[in-house]
Scaffold this motif. Structure first.
Motif, PDB file in Angstrom:
ATOM      1  N   ASP A   1       0.827  -1.198   0.000  1.00 35.14           N
ATOM      2  CA  ASP A   1       0.000   0.000   0.000  1.00 35.14           C
ATOM      3  C   ASP A   1       0.867   1.257   0.000  1.00 35.14           C
ATOM      4  N   ARG A   2       1.914   1.240   0.814  1.00 36.14           N
ATOM      5  CA  ARG A   2       2.801   2.406   0.864  1.00 36.14           C
ATOM      6  C   ARG A   2       3.598   2.537  -0.423  1.00 36.14           C
TER       7      ARG A   2
ATOM      8  N   ARG B   1       2.558   1.705  -3.434  1.00 35.48           N
ATOM      9  CA  ARG B   1       1.648   2.283  -4.427  1.00 35.48           C
ATOM     10  C   ARG B   1       1.450   3.778  -4.191  1.00 35.48           C
ATOM     11  N   GLU B   2       1.324   4.158  -2.944  1.00 36.00           N
ATOM     12  CA  GLU B   2       1.152   5.573  -2.619  1.00 36.00           C
ATOM     13  C   GLU B   2       2.378   6.386  -3.020  1.00 36.00           C
ATOM     14  N   ASN B   3       3.560   5.856  -2.735  1.00 33.31           N
ATOM     15  CA  ASN B   3       4.784   6.584  -3.064  1.00 33.31           C
ATOM     16  C   ASN B   3       5.072   6.591  -4.561  1.00 33.31           C
TER      17      ASN B   3
ATOM     18  N   ARG C   1       2.837   7.034  -6.776  1.00 29.78           N
ATOM     19  CA  ARG C   1       2.058   8.171  -7.264  1.00 29.78           C
ATOM     20  C   ARG C   1       2.692   9.501  -6.842  1.00 29.78           C
ATOM     21  N   LYS C   2       3.338   9.471  -5.692  1.00 28.17           N
ATOM     22  CA  LYS C   2       3.913  10.703  -5.143  1.00 28.17           C
ATOM     23  C   LYS C   2       5.236  11.050  -5.795  1.00 28.17           C
TER      24      LYS C   2
ATOM     25  N   SER D   1       9.517   3.125   0.919  1.00 28.23           N
ATOM     26  CA  SER D   1       8.260   2.586   1.441  1.00 28.23           C
ATOM     27  C   SER D   1       8.508   1.598   2.577  1.00 28.23           C
TER      28      SER D   1
ATOM     29  N   TRP E   1       0.349   6.525 -13.422  1.00 28.24           N
ATOM     30  CA  TRP E   1      -0.479   6.812 -12.258  1.00 28.24           C
ATOM     31  C   TRP E   1      -1.269   8.108 -12.499  1.00 28.24           C
TER      32      TRP E   1
ATOM     33  N   ASP F   1      -5.515   8.133  -6.451  1.00 26.62           N
ATOM     34  CA  ASP F   1      -5.832   6.961  -5.636  1.00 26.62           C
ATOM     35  C   ASP F   1      -6.432   7.431  -4.324  1.00 26.62           C
TER      36      ASP F   1
ATOM     37  N   GLY G   1      -5.349   4.650  -1.345  1.00 27.77           N
ATOM     38  CA  GLY G   1      -3.961   4.246  -1.100  1.00 27.77           C
ATOM     39  C   GLY G   1      -3.468   4.676   0.258  1.00 27.77           C
ATOM     40  N   GLY G   2      -2.380   4.071   0.674  1.00 27.18           N
ATOM     41  CA  GLY G   2      -1.762   4.446   1.935  1.00 27.18           C
ATOM     42  C   GLY G   2      -2.342   3.675   3.095  1.00 27.18           C
TER      43      GLY G   2
END
Length: 322
Positions: free
Chosen positions: A220-221, A223-225, A227-228, A241, A306, A310, A313-314
């Motif tokens: 999850d982290r 995927r979040e990162n 995008r970031k 992550s 991306w 999301d 996410g996170g």
């Protein structure tokens, strides 16, 4: 002042020696498979067949005394456990005595049952034998097939879940990491010849759930990162992550191990095999979540499109201090 097992911010490089981690895991898997094929598993009564005797007495059940009395009979695998029920009165003490089948017979012979009853009457003269039930080799074989099917279906369900929630590379990494955990656990039981029964199957399924939980938090982290940090290399994003979730991972594993170690040393012989499987599973599950699942995803690569935000996410618990 709060206790921290891991600093809140870390910068470990988990992928510098990724070949080493995969190599170690590969060697351990080969050893586990060789041990399983050569030594096999020390199957308990659930998988080997046997007889269960239910006893009742006014005297408190002393498992150690019961076991000492039956050890002299040389019956092989004998499991003794006290049965607790809120409906039992103060003078009702119930125990379950499980004896493995002797010499490939369908069940324990009446002569052996008579010897068991006589031995237990020496310990508790007022003991009553409420019921005697037998499980034959055919039923035991069906239990083995059902257990294998249960573990296989659990891994398949995980594959579908991760595939739908993330990408297929994440699903492959998660399932291979879970298979890694299950194989190593079976290998340890084979090498140490610890009794393998239905409780261990329950432990394997619990290990799958525990390891998956850790893996999903890391993914999850990631995927979040992704995008970031859209321009960062995948290895850097995954390192970041894992470091961000490391505190949470260590805290969860250590607190779980503390509870399991207490059960292992204080819980008695009945649950010791189950708890040992859980302790081993927590250790290898934590290792595989950090070093195996993530390394496989890095090796397979991930698409970096991306464009859509999301909203799910996170993980808000990923930065819990350890």
């Amino acid at each position: 002042m709060r206790l921290k097992l891991v600093p809140q911010e870390t910068s470990f490089d988990f992928f510098t020696r990724w070949r080493l981690w995969l190599g170690i895991s590969g060697v351990l898997i080969v050893l586990a498979l060789v041990s399983f094929m050569v030594r096999g598993l020390n199957y308990g009564i659930d998988f080997r067949g046997g007889t269960t005797i239910r006893t009742e007495s006014a005297q408190t059940v002393d498992v150690a005394e019961y076991r000492a009395a039956l050890d002299e009979l040389g019956l092989g695998d004998v499991t003794i456990s006290e049965v607790f029920d809120p409906s039992f009165g103060p003078g009702k003490n119930v125990a379950m005595v499980r004896i493995q089948a002797q010499d490939e017979q369908e069940a324990v012979t009446p002569q052996v049952i008579a010897q068991v009853e006589a031995a237990l009457q020496q310990v508790s003269p007022d003991i009553k034998f409420i019921s005697v039930e037998s499980v034959g080799p055919k039923v035991s074989g069906e239990l083995i097939q059902t257990a294998i099917l249960a573990v296989g279906l659990a891994l398949a369900a995980v594959l579908v879940y991760i595939w739908l929630r993330f990408e297929w590379q994440f699903a492959a990494g998660a399932v291979l990491a879970l298979a890694h955990d299950v194989i190593l656990t079976i290998g340890v039981f084979s090498e140490l010849q610890i009794r393998f029964d239905l409780a261990i199957i329950a432990a394997l399924l619990t290990i799958v759930g525990y390891s998956l939980n850790d893996t999903v938090v890391v993914f999850d982290r990631v995927r979040e990162n992704l995008r970031k940090y859209k321009t960062k290399p995948l290895a850097e994003v995954m390192n970041l992550s894992i470091n961000e979730t490391l505190s949470r991972t260590v805290m969860t594993s250590v607190t779980t191990l503390l509870a399991l170690l207490s059960l292992y040393f204080l819980g008695g012989d009945v649950i010791r095999g189950f708890v040992f499987a859980m302790i081993w599973g927590v250790i290898v599950g934590t290792y595989s979540s950090v070093f195996i699942a993530s390394t496989i995803v890095l090796w397979l690569g991930i698409k970096r499109d991306w464009s859509k935000p999301d909203k799910t996410g996170g993980n808000q618990f990923a930065n819990v201090d350890a």
